[in-house]
Scaffold this motif. Structure first.
Motif, PDB file in Angstrom:
ATOM      1  N   ILE A  26       0.831  -1.198   0.000  1.00  0.00           N
ATOM      2  CA  ILE A  26       0.000   0.000   0.000  1.00  0.00           C
ATOM      3  C   ILE A  26       0.870   1.254   0.000  1.00  0.00           C
ATOM      4  N   LYS A  30       0.266   0.397  -4.293  1.00  0.00           N
ATOM      5  CA  LYS A  30      -0.563  -0.668  -4.830  1.00  0.00           C
ATOM      6  C   LYS A  30      -1.968  -0.621  -4.229  1.00  0.00           C
ATOM      7  N   THR A  31      -2.952  -0.938  -5.065  1.00  0.00           N
ATOM      8  CA  THR A  31      -4.316  -1.146  -4.591  1.00  0.00           C
ATOM      9  C   THR A  31      -4.473  -2.615  -4.229  1.00  0.00           C
TER      10      THR A  31
END
Length: 395
Positions: A26, A30-31
């Motif tokens: 995160i 990044k999702t």
């Protein structure tokens, strides 16, 4: 600063490591598509919510709740078991309210084991089963669950010297993480084995309702031990009724075991808020449409996810039960489940559980939790395919 030696056995926690890996992903932008935790994303039973909401307006529900105050819930549980499994249960002596079933499975070893005693546990298996044994100073004998045995333990393989020191055996079917199921005949063998060797038989039963088309209703351990000679079963409303955050479950079975667990529980906590018990009563007494919708939703997700995996060349047998898919890793990663999972989440944001986190025999597998709708699950598989480089890696 010195801490108790019992904490040493709890130092390694793959899931804590995965949580750190998710946090790092995160922070790197990044999702996250989190398929690593079996925490349902579906709404809780609406009848339960209504009962809890109305309880909030009743000041008599606001105080401590001791054991005698849980009787209405225990009576509901006994009636539910009689209707569901044809097993008569005394709500006064054979049912104990729990703050989630994990509380019970973790505390029970404190009531059964002296330091050095063995507990027979499934390998792979749910991590809290081992944690409770370690806290009680017990030893673990892992019973291997192998694909060639349909992920069922072979009781005859337990060494006699282990059985001489063993006090309890823990089963859990439908099984987390392998998704395996067990027949009534298997449970009858387990009861006979435990009677022969003087073991308490513990059955963790959270996925009783999460079974798919063509699957026979999973049996209760109490159907195999109707006199409750040595058995105790744990149930939670977390899965069937999507009430994980409400922490409501119960133990049911042999009155002496229930009493022993109650004595441990009495020095740890009272009970949860009475309104939550009112909600659980409403859920168990309701028309079960929440359960039916939940099962249908997970079956749809299972089908979409399995199809997507097959489309990239990762062939997995569709599970008959639970909210998981237990998948053997591609050959290049077969003994590297932790590495696969940490690198996958770092590269793609897709988080899954490494099989090694569930025990030695879990190595070489990963567990996917079906806690998103099909479009998100299909996107996760696309990202997994990109991570692997090409479908040829899987074939």
């Amino acid at each position: 600063m010195h801490f108790a030696n019992r904490l040493q056995a709890l130092e390694k926690n793959v899931f804590a490591d995965m949580d750190r890996a998710k946090s790092q992903a995160i922070s790197n932008g990044k999702t996250i598509i989190d398929l690593s935790l079996g925490s349902s994303d579906l709404p809780a039973d609406q009848e339960a919510i209504k009962a809890i909401a109305s309880s909030l307006e009743d000041p008599s529900t606001h105080g401590y709740l001791l054991h005698h105050g849980t009787l209405k819930f225990r009576e509901t549980v006994a009636q539910w078991y009689d209707k569901r499994f044809g097993v008569e249960v005394d709500p006064h002596t054979e049912v104990l309210t729990l703050i989630g079933s994990q509380e019970g499975t973790a505390h029970l070893p404190l009531a059964l084991l002296d330091p050095g005693d063995f507990a027979l546990l499934l390998d792979p298996g749910y991590p809290s089963h081992a944690g409770g044994v370690y806290l009680a100073g017990g030893q673990i004998y892992p019973m291997p669950l192998l694909a060639e045995n349909d992920f069922l333990p072979v009781f005859a393989d337990v060494p006699s010297q282990v059985l001489e020191q063993a006090k309890m055996m823990v089963l859990s079917y439908p099984h987390n993480p392998t998704t395996a199921t067990a027949s009534l005949g298997f449970f009858e063998q387990a009861v006979a084995f435990c009677q022969e060797h003087g073991l308490v038989l513990v059955h963790d039963f959270p996925y009783v309702d999460i079974v798919f088309e063509g699957m026979v209703q999973p049996p209760s351990i109490l159907q195999a031990d109707p006199t409750k000679s040595l058995s105790i079963e744990f149930f939670t409303l977390s899965k069937s009724y999507n009430m994980g955050g409400f922490r409501i479950g119960y133990a049911i079975g042999n009155l002496e075991i229930i009493q022993a667990l109650r004595r441990v529980k009495a020095v740890v906590d009272f009970n949860q808020y009475r309104g939550i018990l009112n909600g659980a009563i409403a859920a168990l007494n309701g028309d079960q449409t929440t359960v039916e919708r939940t099962v249908t939703r997970f079956q749809t997700r299972r089908d979409a996810f399995i199809k997507a995996l097959h489309n990239i060349g990762w062939h997995v047998t569709p599970p008959q039960a639970t909210m998981y898919v237990w998948a053997k890793l591609p050959q290049a990663w077969e003994n590297k489940s932790v590495e696969f999972c940490t690198e996958l989440v770092a590269a793609t944001g897709v988080a899954v559980s490494p099989g090694a986190g569930f025990g030695k025999q879990g190595e070489g597998y990963v567990r996917f939790a079906l806690v998103h709708d099909p479009d998100i699950l299909e996107l996760a598989v696309q990202k997994i395919d990109q991570f692997l480089g090409s479908v040829n890696i899987l074939r």
